[in-house]
Design a protein around this motif. Sequence first.
Motif, short mmCIF file in Angstrom:
data_model
loop_
_atom_site.label_atom_id
_atom_site.label_comp_id
_atom_site.label_asym_id
_atom_site.label_seq_id
_atom_site.Cartn_x
_atom_site.Cartn_y
_atom_site.Cartn_z
N PHE A 1 14.29 17.64 -3.34
CA PHE A 1 13.90 18.48 -2.21
C PHE A 1 13.35 17.58 -1.11
N ASN A 2 13.28 18.13 0.09
CA ASN A 2 12.81 17.33 1.22
C ASN A 2 11.29 17.31 1.35
N ASN A 3 10.60 18.13 0.55
CA ASN A 3 9.14 18.05 0.60
C ASN A 3 8.55 18.17 -0.80
N SER A 4 7.37 17.66 -0.94
CA SER A 4 6.70 17.57 -2.23
C SER A 4 6.38 18.94 -2.83
N PHE A 5 5.98 19.89 -1.99
CA PHE A 5 5.63 21.21 -2.50
C PHE A 5 6.82 21.86 -3.21
N CYS A 6 7.99 21.86 -2.56
CA CYS A 6 9.19 22.46 -3.16
C CYS A 6 9.56 21.75 -4.46
N CYS A 7 9.48 20.44 -4.44
CA CYS A 7 9.79 19.65 -5.63
C CYS A 7 8.87 20.03 -6.78
N THR B 1 1.03 9.09 -6.03
CA THR B 1 1.29 10.51 -5.76
C THR B 1 2.25 11.09 -6.79
N ILE B 2 3.30 10.36 -7.10
CA ILE B 2 4.28 10.82 -8.11
C ILE B 2 3.59 10.98 -9.46
N LEU B 3 2.82 9.99 -9.86
CA LEU B 3 2.11 10.05 -11.14
C LEU B 3 1.15 11.23 -11.19
N LYS C 1 0.83 -1.22 0.00
CA LYS C 1 0.00 0.00 0.00
C LYS C 1 0.86 1.26 0.00
N ASP C 2 1.93 1.30 0.79
CA ASP C 2 2.80 2.48 0.84
C ASP C 2 3.48 2.73 -0.51
#
Length: 184
Positions: free
Chosen positions: A68-74, A24-26, A16-17
């Motif tokens: 980056f360490n978080n999704s928003f910055c990426c 999420t990446i897609l 599941k993870d």
Amino acid sequence: MDFYKIFKQHNITIDKDVFDYGYTILKNYFIIFIISMFFSLIFQTLIETLFFFFSFVWLRRYLGGFHFNNSFCCNFFSLLLIILVPISIKYFLTIDWISLIIICALSLTLFLIIGPLDHPNKKITKNEKTVFKKKGFIIEIFFLIILLICKFFNFNIIVNSICMSFICSSISQVIALIKIFREQ
């Protein structure tokens, strides 16, 4: 719609993870692609954006690089890159034969020396590293052949777009390497 349940109903087993991470990446790629297409229409850089986006995604997939360490910055910086680079390609950039050869040689050399890079949040096994190195080499050679053919026929939009993906990918690798050395 719960895609994970659909997978389970069809006897497709996946953690599941891992599924959630991939989904999420897609989803992020799709959102970035749609927004960048919108801006490419505004700035009239559709062709440049398409060639840059797809070549950069393929190179980045197998070469690795800075994370980056978080999704928003990426997502924010990926979107910024995918909007601004095609604008610079269209209005400011033309790559000549010598620059093309230097860019490709440096990118390939850098990849052969550094290889695919992983991230603390997404470690790759030794086996995956070997597979990624082989696939990354094949992808780089594939793009190199496309670049040479396109340059020969003066398809400069394609040449400039793919060259910029080589440059951005190489810069990302160097930044990631510097970050790794600083953390050690």
